[in-house]
Design a protein around this motif. Structure first.
Motif, PDB file in Angstrom:
ATOM      1  N   ILE A   8      -7.928  33.591  -0.268  1.00  0.00           N
ATOM      2  CA  ILE A   8      -8.278  34.023   1.248  1.00  0.00           C
ATOM      3  C   ILE A   8      -8.505  32.701   1.866  1.00  0.00           C
ATOM      4  O   ILE A   8      -8.785  31.788   1.558  1.00  0.00           O
ATOM      5  CB  ILE A   8      -9.973  34.574   1.130  1.00  0.00           C
ATOM      6  CG1 ILE A   8      -9.867  35.919   0.487  1.00  0.00           C
ATOM      7  CG2 ILE A   8     -10.639  34.706   2.647  1.00  0.00           C
ATOM      8  CD1 ILE A   8     -11.305  36.646   0.642  1.00  0.00           C
ATOM      9  N   ALA A  87      -6.914  35.318   9.863  1.00  0.00           N
ATOM     10  CA  ALA A  87      -7.225  35.487   8.591  1.00  0.00           C
ATOM     11  C   ALA A  87      -6.278  36.227   7.426  1.00  0.00           C
ATOM     12  O   ALA A  87      -5.775  37.268   7.852  1.00  0.00           O
ATOM     13  CB  ALA A  87      -8.483  36.285   8.386  1.00  0.00           C
ATOM     14  N   GLU A  88      -6.289  35.498   6.259  1.00  0.00           N
ATOM     15  CA  GLU A  88      -4.989  35.938   5.350  1.00  0.00           C
ATOM     16  C   GLU A  88      -5.767  36.202   4.094  1.00  0.00           C
ATOM     17  O   GLU A  88      -6.537  35.420   3.607  1.00  0.00           O
ATOM     18  CB  GLU A  88      -3.897  34.954   5.442  1.00  0.00           C
ATOM     19  CG  GLU A  88      -2.994  35.302   4.534  1.00  0.00           C
ATOM     20  CD  GLU A  88      -1.927  34.299   4.367  1.00  0.00           C
ATOM     21  OE1 GLU A  88      -1.311  33.951   5.633  1.00  0.00           O
ATOM     22  OE2 GLU A  88      -1.817  33.658   3.374  1.00  0.00           O
ATOM     23  N   LEU A  89      -5.560  37.354   3.461  1.00  0.00           N
ATOM     24  CA  LEU A  89      -5.862  37.673   1.950  1.00  0.00           C
ATOM     25  C   LEU A  89      -4.598  37.821   1.148  1.00  0.00           C
ATOM     26  O   LEU A  89      -3.967  38.838   1.583  1.00  0.00           O
ATOM     27  CB  LEU A  89      -6.856  38.866   1.914  1.00  0.00           C
ATOM     28  CG  LEU A  89      -8.193  38.850   2.537  1.00  0.00           C
ATOM     29  CD1 LEU A  89      -8.340  38.976   4.139  1.00  0.00           C
ATOM     30  CD2 LEU A  89      -8.986  39.720   1.841  1.00  0.00           C
ATOM     31  N   TRP A 180      -9.831  45.803  -1.996  1.00  0.00           N
ATOM     32  CA  TRP A 180     -10.056  45.801  -0.322  1.00  0.00           C
ATOM     33  C   TRP A 180     -10.272  47.440  -0.189  1.00  0.00           C
ATOM     34  O   TRP A 180      -9.420  48.225  -0.218  1.00  0.00           O
ATOM     35  CB  TRP A 180      -8.712  45.303   0.162  1.00  0.00           C
ATOM     36  CG  TRP A 180      -8.747  45.467   1.546  1.00  0.00           C
ATOM     37  CD1 TRP A 180      -8.231  46.382   2.477  1.00  0.00           C
ATOM     38  CD2 TRP A 180      -9.500  44.458   2.490  1.00  0.00           C
ATOM     39  NE1 TRP A 180      -8.438  46.132   3.775  1.00  0.00           N
ATOM     40  CE2 TRP A 180      -9.175  45.171   3.879  1.00  0.00           C
ATOM     41  CE3 TRP A 180     -10.663  43.663   2.326  1.00  0.00           C
ATOM     42  CZ2 TRP A 180      -9.832  44.556   5.047  1.00  0.00           C
ATOM     43  CZ3 TRP A 180     -11.060  43.054   3.604  1.00  0.00           C
ATOM     44  CH2 TRP A 180     -10.594  43.438   4.737  1.00  0.00           C
ATOM     45  N   ARG A 210     -11.014  27.516   1.291  1.00  0.00           N
ATOM     46  CA  ARG A 210     -10.184  28.584   0.785  1.00  0.00           C
ATOM     47  C   ARG A 210     -11.400  29.186  -0.165  1.00  0.00           C
ATOM     48  O   ARG A 210     -12.120  28.485  -0.818  1.00  0.00           O
ATOM     49  CB  ARG A 210      -8.906  28.400   0.066  1.00  0.00           C
ATOM     50  CG  ARG A 210      -7.758  28.077   0.855  1.00  0.00           C
ATOM     51  CD  ARG A 210      -6.482  27.678   0.170  1.00  0.00           C
ATOM     52  NE  ARG A 210      -6.870  26.526  -0.749  1.00  0.00           N
ATOM     53  CZ  ARG A 210      -5.912  26.108  -1.920  1.00  0.00           C
ATOM     54  NH1 ARG A 210      -4.861  26.580  -1.887  1.00  0.00           N
ATOM     55  NH2 ARG A 210      -6.260  25.100  -2.666  1.00  0.00           N
TER      56      ARG A 210
END
Length: 651
Positions: A8, A87-89, A180, A210
């Motif tokens: 993340i 935002a990145e997952l 998720w 992170r």
């Protein structure tokens, strides 16, 4: 066994509810560890050789005119793309498929844009059909859960629908997962209450914001983390930590001040009453009294049939066993629980059929045993023989660093002879895995990365022995005669078993360690009970994560029958003085109840064997002491087992 991970970035995470000192600024690490996604994928792929996949989830928000209008939108994109400022997952899943008729691929993604990466087995609690895949079943079950509300810290409950915590609390079996839930913009992650599957965490720090989860640490991250700056032999900060057992949620929102994404992290309580009891690990009958001590000796002269008949009305019931019940009935109940546990872990319904398709049935050994010939592994081997179709072979994996002279090799050969005596029609294969520590330079470096964040020589010695055993690369005796190795030829053999039964948990629950005898001597029954409870409540951190990573690195799955939920419950229900009698000598009073179980299985020689840890039985500890400390004597003076591994020994 599968490998799962999550990276993340672009989200400011509130750790205040998890970390005691999280009100202060995030801790400062020595440096940001630069390992690539490909490094992480390579480490995971060793655990899950059947398939590897990833999904990237991007979050963005609208431009609301008021706080109440705030919304978060999610987009799932191809992992080759990269978007700055969002935002990145990144979800990664490598699969070792052990169930189902058709190949499956991780991460799981459904029509509601929920994402799951899963490493585990569902043996009970949620129904999985004989031809079903438990990962797919779990994904479908989680999709039916009601949406979690981060603002009220509870679900928007709907009649007849469960929460994510309810579902995970109901699972009987080992698991670790990352999920998720798109409807609530909430990330769920965790591992089972006993910690039987590895999941490492990197909490955000000042230098590396992170948030990372992974089944294993990439070797490249360990090399950078071997910082020479230590205090009292312990590094100030480990990049990776074992994630404490439990279910966690990370709820997403957008800051009112700077429009940055923020996440609130919370840990949830289990909702299953039996699970809570197992975590507390409280035994009702700890100290014998004058009224019940007359039954503290086991009745061993009865035949198994007579015992079963006498106990049939009692052993089928759950709950504490009355102190007035003869010990033989307790033994039968433990045997029944262990037999069921092994059956669940060796059923061919839990083995992906495509793996064995095209091979002759008599050539297949779908399940192996980590085998020293000692009490625990002999019980598992005998029960596996009862549970597995007689047409299959059983591989017995034995590691030695002293050829035919290591204690575990000697006891393994004696154990093989005893197993052939009770099951002459079974094709047993004792896989002799011989090694020399001086020739394992690169392998040692690799295992150092696997045991991370564990970092002592004892962890390394155990890790190397487990890693070699799970690899199954050794020798077997083949020939016309099956009972005399002298008449046979020793040939090269690599075990193809994807499931390995391991005896972890037997010593902790049945007073098998020397420290248990010490505690009993100084603190009597109460002191012994407290020490056993401590062992069970820290086994996730001291043993299971490490063992899972070392076995899983070979594309094999370690399964722990002694740590089945029903086995633990059964042992807790039995009076402590029937579990062990430490007034008696080693090989008799320690693990007394398991010794009686062995006798019921016809394993009379194994029932008398003393406890011997794998690092000593294989003699890797002796070789390690000579290599790293000069001699066994010097190693003992330095308390070598607890010494932190020096940097030069992993380079």
């Amino acid at each position: 066994m599968c490998g799962i991970a999550l990276i993340i970035s672009g989200i400011r995470i509130d750790l205040s509810s998890i970390l005691v000192d999280a009100t202060s600024p995030p801790p400062k690490s020595h440096q940001r560890l630069e390992f690539s996604v490909d490094d992480l994928k390579a480490a995971l792929r060793r655990r899950g050789p059947d398939s590897l996949g990833s999904k990237k989830l991007l979050l963005h928000s609208n431009n609301p005119t008021s706080i109440d209008d705030r919304q978060i939108f999610s987009v799932i994109e191809d992992c080759s793309s990269s978007v700055n400022g969002k935002a990145e997952l990144l979800f990664i899943g490598a699969t070792l498929q052990l169930r189902g008729l058709y190949p499956i691929f991780q991460p799981f993604l459904d029509s509601s844009r929920n994402i799951l990466v899963y490493n585990g087995e569902i043996f009970d609690g949620i129904h999985v059909g004989s031809h079903g895949n438990d990962g797919e079943v779990l994904m479908h079950t989680l999709a039916q859960c009601y949406s979690y509300s981060w603002k009220s810290h509870n679900g928007c409950e709907e009649k007849g629908r469960s929460s994510v915590v309810d579902v995970l609390s109901s699972i009987k079996g080992p698991w670790a997962l990352i999920y998720w839930q798109d409807s609530s913009k909430t990330l769920w992650f965790g591992r089972d209450a006993l910690g039987r599957r590895s999941l490492l965490v990197h909490w955000p720090t000042e230098d590396d914001a992170r948030f990372l989860l992974s089944s294993v640490s990439p070797p490249s991250s360990l090399e950078q983390n071997l910082d020479p700056e230590v205090e009292n032999g312990i590094s100030k900060l480990n990049f990776w930590e074992e994630l404490p057992c439990g279910v966690y949620s990370l709820s997403m929102d957008v800051s009112e001040l700077d429009r940055c994404f923020v996440g609130e992290l919370r840990k949830h309580k289990w909702t299953n009453a039996m699970l809570m009891e197992l975590i507390k690990w409280e035994r009702i009958l700890v100290e014998p009294t004058t009224e019940n001590c007359g039954f503290s000796h086991c009745v061993t002269h009865l035949g198994e049939h007579n015992i079963h008949s006498a106990c049939s009305d009692i052993i089928s019931e759950s709950g504490p066993i009355p102190a007035s019940v003869p010990c033989s009935m307790s033994v039968q109940r433990v045997l029944n629980a262990l037999r069921k546990s092994v059956m669940q872990r060796s059923s061919l319904h839990t083995i992906f059929q495509a793996v064995i398709c095209g091979r002759r049935q008599e050539e297949i050994a779908p399940v192996a045993v980590l085998f020293s010939g000692g009490l625990d592994s002999m019980i598992l081997a005998a029960l596996l023989n009862e549970c597995l179709d007689p047409s299959y072979e059983i591989d017995l994996l034995n590691v030695s660093f002293d050829g035919q002279f290591a204690p575990d090799r000697i006891s393994a050969k004696a154990g093989l002879k005893e197993l052939r005596g009770i099951a002459p029609l079974r094709r047993w294969k004792l896989v002799e895995i011989d090694s020399d520590l001086s020739n394992l330079t690169s392998e040692t470096k690799h295992v150092v990365s696997l045991i991370n964040p564990a970092n002592t020589y004892m962890d390394l010695n155990i890790g190397i022995a487990l890693w070699l055993a799970a690899g199954g690369d050794g020798w077997v005796y083949e020939g016309v005669t099956s009972s005399n190795d002298v008449d046979q030829q020793r040939v090269k053999y690599i075990s193809k078993s994807r499931i390995i039964l391991v005896g972890s948990g037997a010593d902790e629950q049945c007073a098998g360690y020397g420290r248990h005898r010490t505690k009993y001597k100084h603190g009597s029954w109460v002191g012994l009970d407290e020490e056993m409870k401590l062992d069970m409540q820290r086994i996730w951190k001291r043993n299971l994560g490490r063992d899972d990573r070392c076995c899983g690195d070979n594309g094999k799955e370690a399964r722990f029958p002694f740590l089945d939920e029903d086995v633990i419950r059964t042992l807790l229900d039995i009076p402590l003085w029937e579990i062990a009698n430490l007034d008696q000598p080693s090989g008799t009073g320690d693990k007394k109840i398991l010794r009686e179980v062995a006798k019921m299985l016809g394993l009379y020689e194994a029932a008398t064997l003393p406890k011997r840890a794998i690092q000593f039985g294989s003699r890797i500890a002796r070789e390690s002491n000579r290599k790293n400390f000069g001699s066994n004597r010097a190693a003992n003076q330095a308390s070598a087992g607890s010494v932190v591994i020096r940097k030069q020994n992993s380079s």
